[in-house]
Design a protein around this motif. Structure first.
Motif, mmCIF file in Angstrom:
data_model
loop_
_atom_site.group_PDB
_atom_site.id
_atom_site.type_symbol
_atom_site.label_atom_id
_atom_site.label_comp_id
_atom_site.label_asym_id
_atom_site.label_seq_id
_atom_site.Cartn_x
_atom_site.Cartn_y
_atom_site.Cartn_z
ATOM 1 N N ARG A 1 2.392 1.871 -3.511
ATOM 2 C CA ARG A 1 1.679 2.332 -4.470
ATOM 3 C C ARG A 1 1.327 3.846 -4.171
ATOM 4 O O ARG A 1 1.137 4.763 -5.142
ATOM 5 C CB ARG A 1 -0.167 1.584 -4.336
ATOM 6 N N ASP B 1 -1.014 4.090 -13.097
ATOM 7 C CA ASP B 1 -2.427 4.174 -12.976
ATOM 8 C C ASP B 1 -2.420 5.775 -12.504
ATOM 9 O O ASP B 1 -3.548 6.382 -12.517
ATOM 10 C CB ASP B 1 -2.937 3.544 -11.612
ATOM 11 N N ALA C 1 1.441 1.462 -10.139
ATOM 12 C CA ALA C 1 0.767 2.568 -9.482
ATOM 13 C C ALA C 1 1.146 3.953 -10.122
ATOM 14 O O ALA C 1 0.520 4.898 -10.369
ATOM 15 C CB ALA C 1 1.277 2.747 -7.809
ATOM 16 N N LYS D 1 0.821 -1.060 -0.002
ATOM 17 C CA LYS D 1 -0.116 -0.024 -0.013
ATOM 18 C C LYS D 1 0.777 1.391 -0.048
ATOM 19 O O LYS D 1 0.506 2.276 -0.743
ATOM 20 C CB LYS D 1 -0.938 -0.076 1.292
ATOM 21 N N ASP E 1 -8.148 -3.659 -4.515
ATOM 22 C CA ASP E 1 -7.677 -4.768 -5.159
ATOM 23 C C ASP E 1 -8.404 -5.988 -4.426
ATOM 24 O O ASP E 1 -8.655 -5.907 -3.292
ATOM 25 C CB ASP E 1 -6.181 -5.069 -4.898
ATOM 26 N N ARG F 1 -7.449 -1.769 0.181
ATOM 27 C CA ARG F 1 -7.345 -0.493 -0.450
ATOM 28 C C ARG F 1 -5.882 -0.661 -1.325
ATOM 29 O O ARG F 1 -4.965 -1.301 -0.863
ATOM 30 C CB ARG F 1 -6.954 0.819 0.372
ATOM 31 N N ARG F 2 -5.961 0.184 -2.599
ATOM 32 C CA ARG F 2 -4.635 0.288 -3.235
ATOM 33 C C ARG F 2 -3.835 1.317 -2.686
ATOM 34 O O ARG F 2 -4.066 2.111 -2.179
ATOM 35 C CB ARG F 2 -4.724 0.192 -4.760
ATOM 36 N N ALA G 1 4.158 -3.527 -8.098
ATOM 37 C CA ALA G 1 3.449 -2.634 -7.279
ATOM 38 C C ALA G 1 3.733 -1.168 -7.739
ATOM 39 O O ALA G 1 2.805 -0.214 -8.057
ATOM 40 C CB ALA G 1 3.389 -2.587 -6.041
#
Length: 367
Positions: A147, A178, A175, A144, A358, A366-367, A171
């Motif tokens: 990300r 994203d 991220a 987390k 996720d 949570r991401r 990750a």
């Protein structure tokens, strides 16, 4: 037709690139010996044209190395490699030639050639890029944080650099993408060989860089070599989780040798995966909890403004029902949000499409 015409390479660089790649494929010649030869004779072409007597004047070459220069068939292999790379849309960059990243000169042994699939590499001596590295067996908390940090760096216009491995690397890359940013992966195999295979879709959106020829399979001894490139192509490297002998620690060592900054995220006392970052912190690494710690240390200004989530009331309830760390079952989400199962499932699906949640083995986080 000559090699230059066949490869569509600029006339002023084609012969030198072919000669440099010929040296790269010559047995017993590593990066340092190739560079010593190139500097001694002024060019890779001149090296291949030198007599054995002239070659003997170069310090650091043994009999095996001397006899290997100009060996039959190596030049043909270089031409074939360039043709194969061109057909695959891959750049081959030679040290000392246009496009080769100046940042790699911080290394003691920059590779003689690089294979690049994707965007051009930055040419700054210290790029606006940060390496994020850590263990493959990362905790949910570390993933987390990765990300969040990677996404915030990307939103600040920083290229996120890592190694495409499972865990922290993947990750970090995902991220950054994203968040609408860019990310570069350094590989321990050829740029046309994706490892691990499950990262094929992710790799297709990254710039891939390797010092290994097309078709090279991953090998254990390639990855420590790969880590030095992560360090050199970044202004600093962040170690999030890793034991004392991890690849992440190797990256940190190379970063220091390159004069780059080293950042470390503290973990739980007694956790073996926190041993690496904790040692770095004791040795002077920058304690890192968020993107501001990185940006301030590198002199890159303030962190970007927080992203305000535009969620429906149901999505907001479900997102709030998910803990800051760890994963929960659908029943937990229903109980905490006050929604029924259908409403919670729909909200979780939409949050997943937005890249905020996720699902792993029937649990949500949570991401």
């Amino acid at each position: 037709m000559d090699a230059a015409s066949d490869l569509n390479l600029p006339e002023d660089t084609d012969a030198e690139l072919l000669a440099l790649l010929t040296l790269r494929f010559t047995p017993a010649l590593g990066p340092r010996r190739i560079e010593n030869l190139r500097r001694h004779f002024g060019s890779a072409q001149a090296v291949l044209g030198a007599s054995l007597t002239q070659l003997r004047e170069v310090p650091g070459l043994d009999t095996k190395s001397l006899s290997a220069v100009g060996a039959a068939g190596v030049g043909v292999r270089a031409q074939q490699e360039l043709s194969r790379a061109r057909e695959a849309g891959v750049q081959v960059l030679g040290r000392g030639l246009e496009g080769y990243p100046a940042a790699l000169e911080a290394l003691q042994d920059p590779p003689a050639a690089l294979w690049v699939r994707g965007a051009d590499l930055p040419q700054e001596v210290v790029p606006r890029a940060v390496g994020i590295v850590g263990t493959r067996a990362a905790s949910d908390h570390a993933l987390k944080l990765t990300r969040q940090l990677s996404g915030d760096l990307a939103r600040a216009g920083v290229n996120v650099v890592s190694g495409l491995a499972r865990g922290i690397d993947s990750a970090a890359h995902q991220a950054a993408l994203d968040a609408g940013g860019v990310s570069t992966a350094l590989l321990g195999c050829g740029v046309d060989v994706i490892y691990p295979a499950e990262n094929a879709r992710l790799a297709a959106r990254l710039t891939l860089v390797s010092e290994y020829p097309m078709g090279t399979r991953p090998a254990t001894h390639h990855f420590p070599q790969r880590n030095r490139l992560i360090a050199a192509l970044s202004a600093g490297s962040v170690v999030i989780e890793g034991d004392l002998k991890s690849g992440a620690m190797i990256t940190a060592t190379h970063a220091l040798e390159c004069g780059r900054s080293v950042f470390a995220v503290p973990g739980r006392a007694g956790d073996p995966l926190a041993a690496g970052p904790h040692r770095l912190l004791r040795e002077g690494a920058v304690l890192t909890e968020n993107v501001s710690d990185v940006l301030h240390e590198l002199g890159w200004g303030e962190a970007p403004a927080p992203v305000h989530l535009d969620l429906s009331p149901e999505q907001a309830l479900v997102y709030a029902a998910l803990p800051e760390t760890g994963a929960v079952l659908l029943d937990d989400v229903v109980s905490r949000s006050g929604l029924n199962i259908s409403e919670a499932q729909l909200a979780l699906t939409m949050l997943g499409l937005c890249g905020l949640v996720d699902e792993r083995g029937g649990r949500y986080l949570r991401r």
